[in-house]
Design a protein around this motif. Structure first.
Motif, PDB file in Angstrom:
ATOM      1  N   TYR A 196      48.207  38.126  34.124  1.00  0.00           N
ATOM      2  CA  TYR A 196      48.247  39.419  33.449  1.00  0.00           C
ATOM      3  C   TYR A 196      48.106  40.567  34.448  1.00  0.00           C
ATOM      4  O   TYR A 196      48.804  41.584  34.345  1.00  0.00           O
ATOM      5  N   LEU A 197      47.228  40.403  35.423  1.00  0.00           N
ATOM      6  CA  LEU A 197      47.049  41.440  36.435  1.00  0.00           C
ATOM      7  C   LEU A 197      48.347  41.678  37.209  1.00  0.00           C
ATOM      8  O   LEU A 197      48.711  42.821  37.506  1.00  0.00           O
ATOM      9  N   ALA A 198      49.038  40.602  37.543  1.00  0.00           N
ATOM     10  CA  ALA A 198      50.310  40.744  38.253  1.00  0.00           C
ATOM     11  C   ALA A 198      51.336  41.477  37.406  1.00  0.00           C
ATOM     12  O   ALA A 198      52.174  42.224  37.925  1.00  0.00           O
ATOM     13  N   GLU A 199      51.243  41.299  36.105  1.00  0.00           N
ATOM     14  CA  GLU A 199      52.197  41.917  35.182  1.00  0.00           C
ATOM     15  C   GLU A 199      51.957  43.415  35.030  1.00  0.00           C
ATOM     16  O   GLU A 199      52.907  44.201  34.941  1.00  0.00           O
ATOM     17  N   ILE A 200      50.681  43.840  35.011  1.00  0.00           N
ATOM     18  CA  ILE A 200      50.385  45.234  34.653  1.00  0.00           C
ATOM     19  C   ILE A 200      50.038  46.122  35.840  1.00  0.00           C
ATOM     20  O   ILE A 200      50.031  47.346  35.701  1.00  0.00           O
ATOM     21  N   CYS A 201      49.750  45.561  37.013  1.00  0.00           N
ATOM     22  CA  CYS A 201      49.324  46.361  38.157  1.00  0.00           C
ATOM     23  C   CYS A 201      50.476  46.581  39.133  1.00  0.00           C
ATOM     24  O   CYS A 201      51.254  45.663  39.406  1.00  0.00           O
ATOM     25  N   THR A 202      50.552  47.796  39.673  1.00  0.00           N
ATOM     26  CA  THR A 202      51.583  48.102  40.660  1.00  0.00           C
ATOM     27  C   THR A 202      50.997  48.400  42.038  1.00  0.00           C
ATOM     28  O   THR A 202      51.742  48.660  42.974  1.00  0.00           O
ATOM     29  N   ILE A 203      49.670  48.401  42.165  1.00  0.00           N
ATOM     30  CA  ILE A 203      49.012  48.571  43.454  1.00  0.00           C
ATOM     31  C   ILE A 203      48.301  47.263  43.800  1.00  0.00           C
ATOM     32  O   ILE A 203      48.171  46.377  42.948  1.00  0.00           O
ATOM     33  N   PRO A 204      47.860  47.088  45.052  1.00  0.00           N
ATOM     34  CA  PRO A 204      47.213  45.828  45.434  1.00  0.00           C
ATOM     35  C   PRO A 204      46.016  45.469  44.550  1.00  0.00           C
ATOM     36  O   PRO A 204      45.260  46.348  44.121  1.00  0.00           O
ATOM     37  N   VAL A 205      45.862  44.178  44.302  1.00  0.00           N
ATOM     38  CA  VAL A 205      44.772  43.655  43.472  1.00  0.00           C
ATOM     39  C   VAL A 205      44.156  42.454  44.173  1.00  0.00           C
ATOM     40  O   VAL A 205      44.871  41.588  44.675  1.00  0.00           O
ATOM     41  N   THR A 206      42.831  42.429  44.224  1.00  0.00           N
ATOM     42  CA  THR A 206      42.124  41.237  44.682  1.00  0.00           C
ATOM     43  C   THR A 206      41.358  40.649  43.508  1.00  0.00           C
ATOM     44  O   THR A 206      40.575  41.340  42.862  1.00  0.00           O
ATOM     45  N   TYR A 207      41.614  39.372  43.236  1.00  0.00           N
ATOM     46  CA  TYR A 207      40.923  38.647  42.177  1.00  0.00           C
ATOM     47  C   TYR A 207      39.854  37.758  42.811  1.00  0.00           C
ATOM     48  O   TYR A 207      40.083  37.146  43.863  1.00  0.00           O
ATOM     49  N   ALA A 208      38.696  37.674  42.171  1.00  0.00           N
ATOM     50  CA  ALA A 208      37.630  36.776  42.601  1.00  0.00           C
ATOM     51  C   ALA A 208      37.060  36.067  41.378  1.00  0.00           C
ATOM     52  O   ALA A 208      36.958  36.652  40.301  1.00  0.00           O
ATOM     53  N   GLY A 209      36.685  34.810  41.559  1.00  0.00           N
ATOM     54  CA  GLY A 209      36.069  34.073  40.463  1.00  0.00           C
ATOM     55  C   GLY A 209      36.662  32.697  40.267  1.00  0.00           C
ATOM     56  O   GLY A 209      37.775  32.562  39.753  1.00  0.00           O
ATOM     57  N   GLY A 210      35.934  31.660  40.713  1.00  0.00           N
ATOM     58  CA  GLY A 210      36.349  30.284  40.447  1.00  0.00           C
ATOM     59  C   GLY A 210      37.217  29.652  41.499  1.00  0.00           C
ATOM     60  O   GLY A 210      37.570  28.469  41.377  1.00  0.00           O
ATOM     61  N   GLY A 211      37.618  30.407  42.524  1.00  0.00           N
ATOM     62  CA  GLY A 211      38.482  29.834  43.556  1.00  0.00           C
ATOM     63  C   GLY A 211      37.809  28.673  44.265  1.00  0.00           C
ATOM     64  O   GLY A 211      36.661  28.784  44.693  1.00  0.00           O
ATOM     65  N   LYS A 227      51.614  38.843  44.208  1.00  0.00           N
ATOM     66  CA  LYS A 227      51.112  40.216  44.076  1.00  0.00           C
ATOM     67  C   LYS A 227      49.596  40.317  44.082  1.00  0.00           C
ATOM     68  O   LYS A 227      49.045  41.404  44.256  1.00  0.00           O
ATOM     69  N   VAL A 228      48.894  39.208  43.849  1.00  0.00           N
ATOM     70  CA  VAL A 228      47.434  39.223  43.736  1.00  0.00           C
ATOM     71  C   VAL A 228      46.827  38.406  44.876  1.00  0.00           C
ATOM     72  O   VAL A 228      47.277  37.288  45.154  1.00  0.00           O
ATOM     73  N   ASP A 229      45.811  38.963  45.541  1.00  0.00           N
ATOM     74  CA  ASP A 229      45.065  38.247  46.575  1.00  0.00           C
ATOM     75  C   ASP A 229      43.875  37.528  45.945  1.00  0.00           C
ATOM     76  O   ASP A 229      43.442  37.875  44.834  1.00  0.00           O
ATOM     77  N   LEU A 230      43.339  36.545  46.667  1.00  0.00           N
ATOM     78  CA  LEU A 230      42.232  35.738  46.141  1.00  0.00           C
ATOM     79  C   LEU A 230      41.053  35.735  47.103  1.00  0.00           C
ATOM     80  O   LEU A 230      41.219  35.499  48.303  1.00  0.00           O
ATOM     81  N   THR A 231      39.870  35.996  46.561  1.00  0.00           N
ATOM     82  CA  THR A 231      38.623  35.805  47.291  1.00  0.00           C
ATOM     83  C   THR A 231      38.041  34.450  46.920  1.00  0.00           C
ATOM     84  O   THR A 231      37.956  34.107  45.736  1.00  0.00           O
ATOM     85  N   ILE A 232      37.664  33.680  47.924  1.00  0.00           N
ATOM     86  CA  ILE A 232      36.969  32.403  47.705  1.00  0.00           C
ATOM     87  C   ILE A 232      35.578  32.550  48.290  1.00  0.00           C
ATOM     88  O   ILE A 232      35.422  32.940  49.451  1.00  0.00           O
ATOM     89  N   GLY A 233      34.549  32.247  47.495  1.00  0.00           N
ATOM     90  CA  GLY A 233      33.173  32.404  47.942  1.00  0.00           C
ATOM     91  C   GLY A 233      32.414  31.099  48.020  1.00  0.00           C
ATOM     92  O   GLY A 233      32.336  30.460  49.071  1.00  0.00           O
ATOM     93  N   SER A 234      31.865  30.667  46.908  1.00  0.00           N
ATOM     94  CA  SER A 234      30.944  29.523  46.893  1.00  0.00           C
ATOM     95  C   SER A 234      31.576  28.219  47.366  1.00  0.00           C
ATOM     96  O   SER A 234      30.876  27.336  47.866  1.00  0.00           O
ATOM     97  N   ALA A 235      32.888  28.075  47.223  1.00  0.00           N
ATOM     98  CA  ALA A 235      33.548  26.830  47.632  1.00  0.00           C
ATOM     99  C   ALA A 235      33.815  26.771  49.128  1.00  0.00           C
ATOM    100  O   ALA A 235      34.173  25.723  49.669  1.00  0.00           O
TER     101      ALA A 235
END
Length: 260
Positions: A196-211, A227-235
């Motif tokens: 959904y974020l890729a569909e509605i956003c036209t500027i850079p987006v970073t997603y975090a959660g569950g990676g 279009k969306v970047d990913l943050t990986i933390g706990s894993a």
């Protein structure tokens, strides 16, 4: 093109990985996946060495200013910083070395979005939207998502939808969006939200959660069309995880850089 984005989450002055939904004002019920023996500057220097740009330093509650400033000193203009930022201190953090500042709760007094407050933040940055990241970290409500503030405990009335995204985009350079219900669980990303974020956003987006692994980087890339970047933390192995190594994530970015 989807890239791995690093993070430095600070809690009580230490670098930690926390199950996002357990954060609260009094820390009752707090679940911590990892507490590092290394200071924040260690991770900032590591990211600098590997030229991992666009990483975010998030101050989860009080007592983190010094650790955040140490990270920014280790990599001036290489990191974004957020957590308790507002119009009165945003410029201070840019002056301290932040590439961009990340704003969340200040924009939602009493759980309702304030355009006036957003404009005041931008004014404090001399109108430079390239210095501002809006954090729209959210929780599921019904069939959609609403922004969650105050350590993700207070759900606002602000929905993640195309109309609201279009309204915000002129004021900032990026969005940072934690899926708070998935944060720290290592149980997989919110695939619907990423798409959904890729569909509605036209500027850079970073997603975090569950990676969890490199496969999740591939999944985010496929779902978002890159279009969306990913943050990986706990894993991540540098945060005590077993799902993916830091070197694997660096190699992922290197391959993306070579191909485009």
């Amino acid at each position: 093109m989807t890239r791995f984005r690093p993070c430095i989450d600070l809690h009580a002055g230490s670098v930690k990985q926390i199950v996002g939904g357990t954060l609260s004002t009094n820390n009752a019920g707090l679940k911590t996946n990892f507490t590092s023996e290394h200071p924040s500057a260690y991770f900032a220097e590591l990211y600098r060495k590997h030229d991992l740009r666009g990483g975010h330093v998030i101050m989860l509650g009080p007592g983190n200013d010094e650790a955040a400033r140490d990270a920014l000193t280790a990599w001036p203009e290489g990191l974004q910083v957020g957590g308790g930022l507002k119009d009165s201190n945003a410029r201070d953090w840019i002056n301290a070395g932040a590439e961009r500042v990340i704003i969340t709760s200040f924009l939602f007094p009493s759980g309702t979005f304030s355009l006036e407050r957003l404009q005041s933040v931008l004014t404090s940055l001399d109108g430079d939207s390239s210095k501002l990241v809006i954090d729209l970290s959210c929780r599921r409500v019904g069939d959609g998502w609403r922004v969650a503030m105050d350590k993700w405990q207070t759900i606002t009335d602000f929905e993640i939808n195309e109309e609201n995204i279009r309204m915000l985009e002129p004021y900032c350079s990026e969005f940072l969006i934690h899926a708070a219900d998935a944060e720290g669980l290592q149980a997989g990303i919110d695939e619907r939200l990423v798409s959904y974020l890729a569909e509605i956003c036209t500027i850079p987006v970073t997603y975090a959660g569950g990676g969890r692994n490199v496969q999740d980087l591939e999944l985010v890339g496929r779902l978002s069309g890159g279009k969306v970047d990913l943050t990986i933390g706990s894993a991540l192995d540098i945060f005590g995880g077993k799902g993916v190594t830091f070197d694997e994530c660096c190699e992922w970015n290197k391959r993306r850089n070579r191909s485009g």
